[in-house]
Design a protein around this motif. Sequence first.
Motif, mmCIF file in Angstrom:
data_model
loop_
_atom_site.group_PDB
_atom_site.id
_atom_site.type_symbol
_atom_site.label_atom_id
_atom_site.label_comp_id
_atom_site.label_asym_id
_atom_site.label_seq_id
_atom_site.Cartn_x
_atom_site.Cartn_y
_atom_site.Cartn_z
ATOM 1 N N LEU A 63 33.365 30.639 63.723
ATOM 2 C CA LEU A 63 33.971 31.204 62.203
ATOM 3 C C LEU A 63 33.942 32.561 61.087
ATOM 4 C CD1 LEU A 63 33.314 29.416 59.356
ATOM 5 C CD2 LEU A 63 31.129 29.802 60.163
ATOM 6 N N LEU A 64 34.870 32.828 61.303
ATOM 7 C CA LEU A 64 35.011 34.183 60.843
ATOM 8 C C LEU A 64 34.370 34.061 58.868
ATOM 9 C CD1 LEU A 64 36.041 36.741 60.585
ATOM 10 C CD2 LEU A 64 38.401 35.803 60.106
ATOM 11 N N ILE A 65 33.537 34.339 58.279
ATOM 12 C CA ILE A 65 33.486 34.997 56.482
ATOM 13 C C ILE A 65 33.697 35.767 55.799
ATOM 14 C CG2 ILE A 65 31.762 33.120 56.979
ATOM 15 C CD1 ILE A 65 29.285 35.065 57.196
ATOM 16 N N VAL A 66 34.852 35.696 54.926
ATOM 17 C CA VAL A 66 35.178 36.601 54.458
ATOM 18 C C VAL A 66 34.960 36.957 53.104
ATOM 19 C CG1 VAL A 66 37.541 37.263 53.934
ATOM 20 C CG2 VAL A 66 37.106 35.675 55.798
ATOM 21 N N HIS A 67 34.792 37.931 52.991
ATOM 22 C CA HIS A 67 34.809 38.873 51.745
ATOM 23 C C HIS A 67 36.401 39.525 51.358
ATOM 24 C CE1 HIS A 67 33.396 41.635 47.935
ATOM 25 N NE2 HIS A 67 34.520 41.454 48.153
ATOM 26 N N ALA A 68 36.453 38.243 50.193
ATOM 27 C CA ALA A 68 38.399 38.399 50.168
ATOM 28 C C ALA A 68 38.874 38.413 48.517
ATOM 29 C CB ALA A 68 38.847 36.603 50.135
ATOM 30 N N GLU A 69 38.608 39.969 48.978
ATOM 31 C CA GLU A 69 39.414 40.580 47.656
ATOM 32 C C GLU A 69 40.628 41.712 48.282
ATOM 33 O OE1 GLU A 69 37.280 41.711 44.146
ATOM 34 O OE2 GLU A 69 36.059 42.686 45.627
ATOM 35 N N ASP A 70 42.209 41.697 47.823
ATOM 36 C CA ASP A 70 43.013 42.492 48.088
ATOM 37 C C ASP A 70 43.026 43.663 47.565
ATOM 38 O OD1 ASP A 70 46.335 42.284 48.960
ATOM 39 O OD2 ASP A 70 46.015 42.994 47.225
ATOM 40 N N PRO A 71 43.232 44.652 48.390
ATOM 41 C CA PRO A 71 43.147 45.744 48.286
ATOM 42 C C PRO A 71 43.651 46.936 47.788
ATOM 43 C CG PRO A 71 43.756 45.801 50.861
ATOM 44 C CD PRO A 71 43.488 44.786 50.153
ATOM 45 N N GLY A 72 45.376 46.026 47.911
ATOM 46 C CA GLY A 72 46.331 46.429 46.762
ATOM 47 C C GLY A 72 46.440 46.250 45.727
ATOM 48 N N ARG A 73 45.919 44.802 45.041
ATOM 49 C CA ARG A 73 45.128 44.151 43.737
ATOM 50 C C ARG A 73 44.031 45.889 43.495
ATOM 51 N NH1 ARG A 73 49.428 41.190 41.643
ATOM 52 N NH2 ARG A 73 49.570 39.264 43.157
ATOM 53 N N LEU A 74 43.945 45.682 44.021
ATOM 54 C CA LEU A 74 41.960 46.678 43.028
ATOM 55 C C LEU A 74 42.615 47.685 42.984
ATOM 56 C CD1 LEU A 74 39.254 45.633 45.907
ATOM 57 C CD2 LEU A 74 39.732 44.728 43.606
ATOM 58 N N ALA A 75 43.877 48.260 44.046
ATOM 59 C CA ALA A 75 43.696 49.859 43.547
ATOM 60 C C ALA A 75 45.083 50.162 42.420
ATOM 61 C CB ALA A 75 44.613 50.442 45.612
ATOM 62 N N ALA A 76 45.729 49.045 42.463
ATOM 63 C CA ALA A 76 46.687 48.804 40.869
ATOM 64 C C ALA A 76 45.657 48.304 39.699
ATOM 65 C CB ALA A 76 47.834 47.671 41.167
#
Length: 447
Positions: A183-196
Amino acid sequence: MSDVRLVLRSRRVLTPEGERPATVTVDGEGRIAAVLAYDAEVPSGAALEDVGEDALLPGLVDTHVHVNDPGRAEWEGFWTATRAAAAGGITTIVDMPLNSLPPTTTADNLRIKREVAEPKAHVDVGFWGGAVPGNVAQLRPLHEAGVFGFKCFLSPSGVDEFPELDRAQLAEAMAEIASFDGLLIVHAEDPGRLAAAPQKHGPAYADFLASRPRSAENDAIALLVELAARYGTRVHVLHLSSSDALPQLAKARAEGLRVTAETCPHFLTLTAEEVPDGATEFKCCPPIREKENQDALWQGLADGTLDCVVSDHSPCTTDLKTPDFGTAWGGISSLQLGLPAVWTEARRRGLALTDVARWMSEAPARLAGLQGKGAIAPGRDADFAVLAPEETFTVDPARLHHRNQVTAYAGKTLHGVVRSAWLRGERVADHGTPTGKTGRLVERKTA
């Protein structure tokens, strides 16, 4: 019935079949022997705990706790975290692999963490492993050593020793985890969107909220869904705050993908509109969003798109909560308060205590594969939370058992007083005070 050593009786027992008056018997091994009629005879020699009109819930299971021990135990440690959990009706926690030193990214590091946790555990404790750049070869050994799955970040985690995965690294980890059905559990925030996004420092909450847009979560989840379809990996989205992502999660599940998601008490009970400027005790990543977003998250719980509610207890020392949202540590401490916080809002919305038990006990236990937890049913561990649902209290940080009494809930009046907590038939908290250290370390292959 001769082996029964404890009997709990309540007018409101929350079983998998619903709420009803019942008598619950506990055997000598700390397991539930039977769930009987309310007026069932108490076996000779058994102790009776009659909680009257208080509700008897299955002990809560919190699969998202940052204990930070060893290495940053001044933020939180296993002794204080598990005492706070017991006081809040939580009888099992699963510790996140980061913020401790070393992080849980190798089997040797897992051994170190277990050695630290075992003598301090007031409730049962399990562990997630970590998926970071360069440790793919460690994933199977960690799985075989008993971690419940693997956490990764898609954007910076906030600590240098636990870097995020890029797309190629994520794909490699997902392929490896799928090979042993992990099982993979993920902190899901896109770094490109955050940088922009605009990155303004200062005390204004509106500026911080703008720096973590919903699109960052939405795009990251889209990537996870794409790769889950490719590799067949079981994927769980952590601390969902963007309600915009709910339709794509529902669609993925309708298409047969094994994708689940959680949200947290702070997203369900606190809103952006109420956060004062400079009040960084409310800072977390992803952030607390607007009321209309919160309403949609509740709908996602009601319709089953969201599976569970867990704390994401991410504490720090008081000095790290500076008044600047750009520099303050992001994390909300709520381990002891999650049950009353969620029940207060669920009650206001006309939802039932059985719903809360499903989201905060049954579903997290199922996520982690904790087969002995999560339900008041024969054969399960005799883990219980006794709750006075209609009683209220005002949150006093000084009465919390967290190592640092920084909380976004300070001064709030909540419904639901946790009278006691029981672990395998032993009382571990009584009226907010931890009473015994009977916790064990649990692992995937023996849970």
